[in-house]
Motif scaffolding. Structure first.
Motif, mmCIF file in Angstrom:
data_model
loop_
_atom_site.group_PDB
_atom_site.id
_atom_site.type_symbol
_atom_site.label_atom_id
_atom_site.label_comp_id
_atom_site.label_asym_id
_atom_site.label_seq_id
_atom_site.Cartn_x
_atom_site.Cartn_y
_atom_site.Cartn_z
ATOM 1 N N GLY A 11 0.801 -1.217 0.000
ATOM 2 C CA GLY A 11 0.000 0.000 0.000
ATOM 3 C C GLY A 11 0.826 1.255 0.000
ATOM 4 N N GLY A 12 1.984 1.269 -0.697
ATOM 5 C CA GLY A 12 2.800 2.474 -0.757
ATOM 6 C C GLY A 12 3.687 2.658 0.431
ATOM 7 N N GLN A 13 3.873 1.617 1.267
ATOM 8 C CA GLN A 13 4.735 1.727 2.434
ATOM 9 C C GLN A 13 6.202 1.797 2.019
ATOM 10 O OE1 GLN A 13 3.541 1.796 5.756
ATOM 11 N NE2 GLN A 13 1.669 2.162 4.625
ATOM 12 N N TYR A 14 6.998 2.459 2.852
ATOM 13 C CA TYR A 14 8.435 2.511 2.616
ATOM 14 C C TYR A 14 9.085 1.202 3.058
ATOM 15 C CZ TYR A 14 7.462 7.552 2.464
ATOM 16 O OH TYR A 14 6.960 8.783 2.168
ATOM 17 N N ASN A 15 10.279 0.958 2.565
ATOM 18 C CA ASN A 15 11.028 -0.225 2.972
ATOM 19 C C ASN A 15 11.563 -0.041 4.392
ATOM 20 O OD1 ASN A 15 10.781 -1.563 0.454
ATOM 21 N ND2 ASN A 15 12.380 -0.246 -0.392
ATOM 22 N N LEU A 255 13.493 9.088 1.852
ATOM 23 C CA LEU A 255 14.357 10.258 1.958
ATOM 24 C C LEU A 255 13.900 11.363 1.016
ATOM 25 C CD1 LEU A 255 16.982 11.485 3.174
ATOM 26 C CD2 LEU A 255 18.191 10.546 1.187
ATOM 27 N N ASP A 256 13.545 11.003 -0.218
ATOM 28 C CA ASP A 256 13.082 11.999 -1.197
ATOM 29 C C ASP A 256 11.818 12.705 -0.703
ATOM 30 O OD1 ASP A 256 15.175 11.367 -2.869
ATOM 31 O OD2 ASP A 256 13.997 10.019 -4.150
ATOM 32 N N ASP A 257 10.905 11.942 -0.102
ATOM 33 C CA ASP A 257 9.678 12.555 0.419
ATOM 34 C C ASP A 257 9.978 13.487 1.591
ATOM 35 O OD1 ASP A 257 8.005 11.375 -1.403
ATOM 36 O OD2 ASP A 257 7.467 9.681 -0.121
ATOM 37 N N LEU A 258 10.939 13.098 2.440
ATOM 38 C CA LEU A 258 11.322 13.957 3.568
ATOM 39 C C LEU A 258 11.966 15.247 3.078
ATOM 40 C CD1 LEU A 258 12.810 11.388 6.126
ATOM 41 C CD2 LEU A 258 10.530 12.390 6.105
ATOM 42 N N ILE A 259 12.819 15.156 2.061
ATOM 43 C CA ILE A 259 13.469 16.345 1.505
ATOM 44 C C ILE A 259 12.434 17.271 0.875
ATOM 45 C CG2 ILE A 259 15.058 17.155 -0.282
ATOM 46 C CD1 ILE A 259 16.699 14.590 0.232
ATOM 47 N N PHE A 414 -0.255 16.191 10.539
ATOM 48 C CA PHE A 414 0.238 17.515 10.174
ATOM 49 C C PHE A 414 1.421 17.425 9.216
ATOM 50 C CE2 PHE A 414 -1.052 18.186 14.794
ATOM 51 C CZ PHE A 414 -2.338 18.574 14.460
ATOM 52 N N PRO A 415 1.396 18.182 8.092
ATOM 53 C CA PRO A 415 2.579 18.238 7.228
ATOM 54 C C PRO A 415 3.731 18.942 7.935
ATOM 55 C CG PRO A 415 0.902 19.800 6.491
ATOM 56 C CD PRO A 415 0.272 18.968 7.563
ATOM 57 N N LEU A 416 4.951 18.660 7.492
ATOM 58 C CA LEU A 416 6.146 19.132 8.189
ATOM 59 C C LEU A 416 6.167 20.647 8.361
ATOM 60 C CD1 LEU A 416 8.866 18.325 9.453
ATOM 61 C CD2 LEU A 416 9.905 18.570 7.192
ATOM 62 N N GLU A 417 5.667 21.385 7.354
ATOM 63 C CA GLU A 417 5.781 22.841 7.390
ATOM 64 C C GLU A 417 4.964 23.482 8.511
ATOM 65 O OE1 GLU A 417 2.839 21.876 3.968
ATOM 66 O OE2 GLU A 417 4.719 21.087 4.794
ATOM 67 N N ILE A 418 3.947 22.784 9.023
ATOM 68 C CA ILE A 418 3.146 23.336 10.122
ATOM 69 C C ILE A 418 3.158 22.407 11.330
ATOM 70 C CG2 ILE A 418 1.599 24.637 8.604
ATOM 71 C CD1 ILE A 418 -0.480 22.329 9.121
ATOM 72 N N ARG A 419 3.987 21.374 11.316
ATOM 73 C CA ARG A 419 3.895 20.316 12.324
ATOM 74 C C ARG A 419 4.130 20.823 13.750
ATOM 75 N NH1 ARG A 419 6.974 15.439 10.265
ATOM 76 N NH2 ARG A 419 5.249 15.541 8.770
ATOM 77 N N SER A 420 5.201 21.577 13.950
ATOM 78 C CA SER A 420 5.500 22.069 15.303
ATOM 79 C C SER A 420 4.421 23.022 15.797
ATOM 80 C CB SER A 420 6.859 22.759 15.321
ATOM 81 O OG SER A 420 7.890 21.830 15.112
ATOM 82 N N ILE A 477 -0.982 5.029 6.280
ATOM 83 C CA ILE A 477 -0.638 6.093 5.325
ATOM 84 C C ILE A 477 0.643 6.771 5.798
ATOM 85 C CG2 ILE A 477 -1.385 8.267 4.279
ATOM 86 C CD1 ILE A 477 -4.263 7.356 4.702
ATOM 87 N N PRO A 478 1.699 6.821 4.954
ATOM 88 C CA PRO A 478 2.953 7.484 5.352
ATOM 89 C C PRO A 478 2.704 8.917 5.799
ATOM 90 C CG PRO A 478 3.284 6.238 3.345
ATOM 91 C CD PRO A 478 1.799 6.209 3.617
ATOM 92 N N ILE A 479 3.441 9.358 6.803
ATOM 93 C CA ILE A 479 3.177 10.657 7.428
ATOM 94 C C ILE A 479 3.352 11.816 6.452
ATOM 95 C CG2 ILE A 479 5.532 10.992 8.299
ATOM 96 C CD1 ILE A 479 4.267 12.040 10.901
ATOM 97 N N GLU A 480 4.280 11.682 5.489
ATOM 98 C CA GLU A 480 4.507 12.767 4.536
ATOM 99 C C GLU A 480 3.547 12.711 3.345
ATOM 100 O OE1 GLU A 480 6.168 14.988 5.657
ATOM 101 O OE2 GLU A 480 7.515 14.058 7.117
ATOM 102 N N LYS A 481 2.636 11.720 3.332
ATOM 103 C CA LYS A 481 1.643 11.622 2.261
ATOM 104 C C LYS A 481 0.224 11.732 2.806
ATOM 105 C CE LYS A 481 4.555 8.814 -0.804
ATOM 106 N NZ LYS A 481 4.690 7.550 -1.573
ATOM 107 N N MET A 482 0.121 12.228 4.030
ATOM 108 C CA MET A 482 -1.162 12.270 4.723
ATOM 109 C C MET A 482 -2.159 13.242 4.079
ATOM 110 S SD MET A 482 -2.474 10.594 7.285
ATOM 111 C CE MET A 482 -1.059 10.024 8.223
ATOM 112 N N GLU A 483 -1.663 14.172 3.265
ATOM 113 C CA GLU A 483 -2.552 15.188 2.686
ATOM 114 C C GLU A 483 -3.665 14.591 1.836
ATOM 115 O OE1 GLU A 483 0.096 16.378 -1.229
ATOM 116 O OE2 GLU A 483 0.801 16.972 0.748
ATOM 117 N N LYS A 484 -3.447 13.381 1.312
ATOM 118 C CA LYS A 484 -4.437 12.802 0.401
ATOM 119 C C LYS A 484 -5.746 12.454 1.107
ATOM 120 C CE LYS A 484 -3.346 7.838 0.547
ATOM 121 N NZ LYS A 484 -2.931 6.670 -0.243
#
Length: 512
Positions: A11-15, A255-259, A414-420, A477-484
């Protein structure tokens, strides 16, 4: 690479694996939950100890012992007594906003360290308290510790955990709250027997033990890959950390999604201001509503004041502390069940089952107290035992649902840009509601009497409806893809609009 437990990629999970490195790191960070839970458990216990009341709250002590005319429901109605409990949460509310800036500017690790150090200082001051002012000031320092720890620890756990098991890792925070609470009630049960009346000092000062573990352990904690990328351009260092915590060399996709998320985050100069934008409306609503509902269940007032509540029913000092211990152990057992179920059945089913259980038990407790506990005298032991069973049922429902999931969901959406910024709002609302309800509960009990349980039951209905219609499932759902999840939700997609996310993607592209 470090050994661990294999995670299948679906389901789109990371390794990756659940490595022992990440397990041990998260166990140490989750000690922030122990300090929070210890305070919840210790507050109600020491405020039911006669030597403590006699020294700091003599009016309450006199009312409890000598005033036979006052209502059972009003014996402990003292704003100064409730201020002892609630001052911590007011201080934590204010501290959480400073914690947001520290977490965003310097990373999760410094906030965890500051939280442990402040709590350690507060525990020492409270244990040596000789006046009410010294006691309250110590509580304020404890509040600063809770504010920093509650802001940073859930984020740390969510970012370190593999996405497939992120829910279970964040439930660990609630498990640690339970460990702290149960430890406190057991210590209270032992210290109340100490001759000389100074046992309460041990109860309060022992809060320094988990605080010391957290403060010292934070020195050795690794920073999360998300935070490393956000605070430096050394992507290679972040990649090595990611490989270490995932137990595999194949981390490029994650890593690419985190960047990419970091680029979007750096484009945001004022996270609190940006959180108010339309595209973040679902996250803003959840950052306020979920902690609000978590506290309006009445859970913390039952946790704080369980010993006082059973004194109200007519139980003795020792029996009331034992009842509080049983309640804590039952709650922790069901939190462990949530740990097993949260990433299997999802968040929403647990919210629904727990909500029904909480509603039924609160209505029955209110009914028993209305029928069997008057303003004077005590409740028959059989009915008091029934109330204990029902409160255990209520606590187990909370432990299965709103207890752990209130922290799980808000740490992952929360996406990284507003997470804190968003997490600080979550913590602030949680602490404000804890402060507010803790401060007014004894007055509400005095005026509402048994109706207080019907009041909280009505809110359980409201929050259950809210979850059913407005919270989408976040399982796997991966944390950096939660917007969907918001784009696909029947209501939120109309609130945010497609243009909002097109704007986000454009900014990410420009930043890259």
């Amino acid at each position: 690479m470090a050994g661990g437990f294999v995670i299948s990629s679906e389901g789109g999970q990371y390794n990756g694996k659940i490595t022992w490195f990440v397990v041990l790191s998260c166990m140490m960070a989750a000690m922030g939950g122990v300090i929070f839970g210890y305070d919840i458990g210790i507050s109600g216990g020491v405020t039911s100890m006669e030597p403590f009341l006699k020294k700091f709250f003599p009016e309450v002590y006199t009312r409890m012992k000598e005033d036979t005319k006052i209502s059972n429901y009003c014996k402990f109605d003292s704003q100064l007594l409730t201020l002892f409990t609630s001052s911590l949460y007011l201080a934590g509310l204010i501290a959480s906003f400073f914690a947001s800036s520290v977490t965003r500017a310097y990373g999760r690790k410094p906030s965890i360290l500051l939280g442990g150090a402040a709590f350690l200082a507060g525990a020492a001051l409270n244990g040596a308290a000789v006046s009410i002012y010294m006691l309250i000031f110590g509580r304020v320092l404890l509040g600063v510790g809770v504010g920093f720890a509650n802001q940073s620890v859930p984020l740390y756990l969510a970012e370190m955990a593999p996405s497939k098991y992120r829910g279970a890792f964040n439930v660990a925070f609630q498990i640690c709250i339970g460990i702290g609470q149960n430890s406190a009630t057991l210590i209270n049960y032992g210290t109340v027997r100490i001759r000389g009346g100074w046992g309460w000092r041990i109860s309060i000062a022992m809060a320094g033990v988990p605080a010391a573990f957290l403060a010292l352990g934070a020195l050795f904690l690794p920073e999360t890959p998300n935070s490393l990328i956000q605070h430096s351009n050394d992507h290679e260092k972040a990649k090595k950390m990611l490989q270490k915590i995932r137990g595999t060399d194949d981390v490029q996709e994650e890593l690419d999604d985190l960047i990419e998320a970091s680029y979007a985050s750096k484009a945001i100069k004022h996270p609190f201001k940006n959180l108010m934008q339309r595209k973040y409306r679902p996250q803003l609503v959840m950052s306020v509503a979920i902690p609000f509902f978590q506290q309006i269940t009445g859970i913390n007032v039952i946790s704080f004041y369980a010993p006082l509540l059973f004194l109200t029913l007519g139980s003795g000092e020792n029996a009331s502390l034992m009842a509080a211990t049983v309640i804590g152990l039952i709650g922790s057992t069901f939190v462990l069940m949530a740990l097993v179920l949260v990433d299997r059945v999802g968040r929403r089913p647990l919210f629904h089952v727990g909500g029904i259980q909480m509603l039924v038990s609160q209505l029955m407790v209110g009914g028993f107290m209305a029928a069997k506990l008057g303003d004077h005298g005590t409740m028959d032991k059989g009915y008091a035992f029934a109330v204990l069973i029902l409160i255990c049922a209520y606590i187990s429902g909370f432990g299965l649902s709103w207890g752990p999931l209130g922290w799980v969901v808000t740490s992952e959406i929360f996406p990284l840009e507003i997470r804190s910024a968003a997490q600080s709002i979550t913590v602030a609302v949680n602490l404000f509601m804890t402060f507010f309800i803790a401060q007014i509960f004894m007055a509400m009990l005095c005026h509402f009497k048994s109706g207080i349980f019907f009041f909280f039951a009505a809110w359980v209905v409201v929050m259950s409806v809210f979850i059913y219609f407005l919270l989408p499932e976040t399982k796997n759902i991966p944390i950096e893809k939660m917007e969907k999840i918001w784009r696909e939700h029947f209501f939120w997609k109309r609130v945010i609009g497609e243009s909002a996310y097109e704007e986000v993607e454009d900014k990410k592209t420009e930043a890259a």
